[in-house]
Design an enzyme around this catalytic site. Sequence first.
Site, short mmCIF file in Angstrom:
data_model
loop_
_atom_site.label_atom_id
_atom_site.label_comp_id
_atom_site.label_asym_id
_atom_site.label_seq_id
_atom_site.Cartn_x
_atom_site.Cartn_y
_atom_site.Cartn_z
N ALA A 64 0.81 -1.23 0.00
CA ALA A 64 0.00 0.00 0.00
C ALA A 64 0.84 1.27 0.00
CB ALA A 64 -0.93 -0.01 1.21
N ASN A 82 1.95 -3.86 7.68
CA ASN A 82 2.96 -4.54 6.84
C ASN A 82 3.83 -3.52 6.12
OD1 ASN A 82 2.40 -7.62 6.76
ND2 ASN A 82 0.40 -6.65 6.76
N HIS A 84 -0.66 6.83 4.08
CA HIS A 84 0.69 6.40 4.45
C HIS A 84 1.64 7.52 4.10
CE1 HIS A 84 -0.93 2.38 4.87
NE2 HIS A 84 -1.50 2.55 3.70
N1 LIG Z 1 1.83 -5.07 2.34
C1 LIG Z 1 0.69 -4.41 2.44
O1 LIG Z 1 0.61 -3.23 2.08
C2 LIG Z 1 -0.52 -5.10 2.97
C3 LIG Z 1 -0.47 -6.41 3.37
N2 LIG Z 1 -1.60 -7.04 3.84
C4 LIG Z 1 -1.51 -8.46 4.22
O2 LIG Z 1 -2.38 -9.19 3.37
C5 LIG Z 1 -3.12 -10.14 4.15
C6 LIG Z 1 -4.44 -10.45 3.45
O3 LIG Z 1 -5.23 -9.29 3.40
P1 LIG Z 1 -6.80 -9.39 3.08
O4 LIG Z 1 -7.02 -10.25 1.91
O5 LIG Z 1 -7.31 -8.01 3.08
O6 LIG Z 1 -7.32 -10.17 4.39
P2 LIG Z 1 -8.68 -10.99 4.55
O7 LIG Z 1 -8.87 -11.11 6.03
O8 LIG Z 1 -9.74 -10.39 3.73
O9 LIG Z 1 -8.34 -12.44 3.94
C7 LIG Z 1 -7.35 -13.28 4.47
C8 LIG Z 1 -7.42 -14.62 3.79
O10 LIG Z 1 -6.31 -15.41 4.21
C9 LIG Z 1 -6.79 -16.65 4.72
N3 LIG Z 1 -5.87 -17.13 5.77
C10 LIG Z 1 -5.63 -16.59 6.97
N4 LIG Z 1 -4.68 -17.28 7.63
C11 LIG Z 1 -4.32 -18.30 6.81
C12 LIG Z 1 -3.41 -19.38 6.92
N5 LIG Z 1 -2.64 -19.54 8.01
N6 LIG Z 1 -3.30 -20.25 5.87
C13 LIG Z 1 -4.07 -20.10 4.77
N7 LIG Z 1 -4.96 -19.10 4.62
C14 LIG Z 1 -5.10 -18.22 5.62
C15 LIG Z 1 -8.18 -16.34 5.23
O11 LIG Z 1 -8.87 -17.56 5.36
P3 LIG Z 1 -10.44 -17.73 5.74
O12 LIG Z 1 -11.11 -17.66 4.40
O13 LIG Z 1 -10.45 -19.06 6.37
O14 LIG Z 1 -10.77 -16.58 6.64
C16 LIG Z 1 -8.67 -15.42 4.12
O15 LIG Z 1 -9.07 -16.16 2.99
C17 LIG Z 1 -3.26 -9.45 5.52
O16 LIG Z 1 -3.41 -10.40 6.56
C18 LIG Z 1 -1.95 -8.71 5.65
O17 LIG Z 1 -0.97 -9.53 6.29
C19 LIG Z 1 -2.81 -6.38 3.91
C20 LIG Z 1 -2.87 -5.07 3.53
C21 LIG Z 1 -1.75 -4.32 3.02
O1 LIG Z 2 -3.46 -1.64 3.22
C1 LIG Z 2 -2.97 -0.80 3.96
O2 LIG Z 2 -3.38 0.37 4.03
C2 LIG Z 2 -1.78 -1.13 4.78
C3 LIG Z 2 -1.93 -2.34 5.58
O3 LIG Z 2 -3.01 -2.76 5.92
C4 LIG Z 2 -0.71 -3.03 5.98
O4 LIG Z 2 0.38 -2.51 5.73
O5 LIG Z 2 -0.81 -4.12 6.56
#
Ligand SMILES: NC(=O)C1=CN([C@@H]2O[C@H](COP(=O)(O)OP(=O)(O)OC[C@H]3O[C@@H](n4cnc5c(N)ncnc54)[C@H](OP(=O)(O)O)[C@@H]3O)[C@@H](O)[C@H]2O)C=CC1
Ligand SMILES: O=C([O-])CC(=O)C(=O)O
Length: 265
Positions: free
Chosen positions: A122, A188, A218
Site C-alpha cells: 500500500a 505490513n 501512508h
Molecule cells: N503489504 C501491504 O501493504 C498489505 C499487506 N496485507 C496483508 O495481506 C493479508 C491479506 O489481506 P486481506 O485479503 O485483506 O485479508 P482478509 O482477512 O480479507 O483475507 C485473508 C485470507 O487469508 C486466509 N488465511 C488466513 N490465515 C491463513 C493461513 N494460516 N493459511 C491459509 N490461509 C489463511 C483467510 O482464510 P479464511 O477464508 O479461512 O478466513 C482469508 O481467505 C493481511 O493479513 C496482511 O498480512 C494487507 C494489507 C496491506
Molecule cells: O493496506 C494498507 O493500508 C496497509 C496495511 O493494511 C498493511 O500494511 O498491513
Amino acid sequence: MTQKMRIGIIGFGAMAQSLVQQLSKRDAIHIADCLIRSTSTRPVPGGIVRHDDISGLIAAAPDLVVECAGHRSVADHVPRLLRAGIDVTIVSIGALADAAIREELQRAAEEGGARLVAVAGAIGGLDALRAAALAGLDAVTYTGRKPPGAWTGTPAEEVVALDTLREPATFYEGSAAEAARDYPKNANVTAAVALAGIGFDRTRVRLIADPTTRTNSHQLEVQGAFGRFAITIENNPLPENPKTSWLAALSVAEAVIRRAGKLEL
Ligand SMILES: NC(=O)C1=CN([C@@H]2O[C@H](COP(=O)(O)OP(=O)(O)OC[C@H]3O[C@@H](n4cnc5c(N)ncnc54)[C@H](OP(=O)(O)O)[C@@H]3O)[C@@H](O)[C@H]2O)C=CC1
Ligand SMILES: O=C([O-])CC(=O)C(=O)O
C-alpha cells in the site's frame, strides 16, 4: 503459442479476490490453484483448483505462488514452497520483522534455488528510499492514518475508544519492529519501509486513528546524505476489508503482470 504463467494464491480474502479480478483480464496469466483453509467459507471461482494442504499446492507446481493470507501463512507455507523450488511473492511483509523467519526464508530460497519477492503493497517511494540508503540515511519516519474502524481488533483498542473517537488520536509511536509485529493486518507497510531503508529498529512509526478521514493514508519522511523527501499516499480501502488498501492488491497484481511480461520497463 506461448505458455501462460500459472499462478497459485494462498488465501482467498479481500486482497486475493481483487487480485483475481485484475489478473483474469490478462492473456499471459492463468490463476490455476489456491490454498485455503478447510474451514474457509469463501467461494472460489470455478476453474481454480482449491487445496487445503500445502502439499497439494506444491504438487500442482505453479510457476509462482502469491501469498495473500497473513503472517502465519508466510511462516508456515512459504519456506516449504521455496524449498520445492517454487518462486513466491509475499504481501504479508510484516512477517519479516521476525529475524528467525527472515533467516529461514533465506535458507529455504537458497536450498530450493527459488526466489522470494516482497511487494511494496500500500505504500510508494521505496525505490527512492532504497537508492537514498546507498549514501546513508539519518532518519526515516512512517505515519499511518486510518479511520477508527480499520483499527478494530488491534492493540489500538486498549489505548483509545475507537467507537466514540471525535478527533485524530495517535495510539502508537515506536519502531517498525514492534509495529509490524503488533499490527499484522495494518502495518505490513512499516516492514517494507524498514527493509528498503534503515531496518526495523531505526525506522520510526506513528499510527493514528482518525475519525475525520475515509482513506488509509501512508506518509513517509526520509532524510539523509542525498537530501530529503516526503511522500503521502491516500488509499481507498477495499470494500470487503477496510484495513486493506486497494493499492496493496494492485501492487501485487502489478508485480505478477510485470513478471509475466517479456520486458521489465
Ligand atoms: N503489504 C501491504 O501493504 C498489505 C499487506 N496485507 C496483508 O495481506 C493479508 C491479506 O489481506 P486481506 O485479503 O485483506 O485479508 P482478509 O482477512 O480479507 O483475507 C485473508 C485470507 O487469508 C486466509 N488465511 C488466513 N490465515 C491463513 C493461513 N494460516 N493459511 C491459509 N490461509 C489463511 C483467510 O482464510 P479464511 O477464508 O479461512 O478466513 C482469508 O481467505 C493481511 O493479513 C496482511 O498480512 C494487507 C494489507 C496491506
Ligand atoms: O493496506 C494498507 O493500508 C496497509 C496495511 O493494511 C498493511 O500494511 O498491513
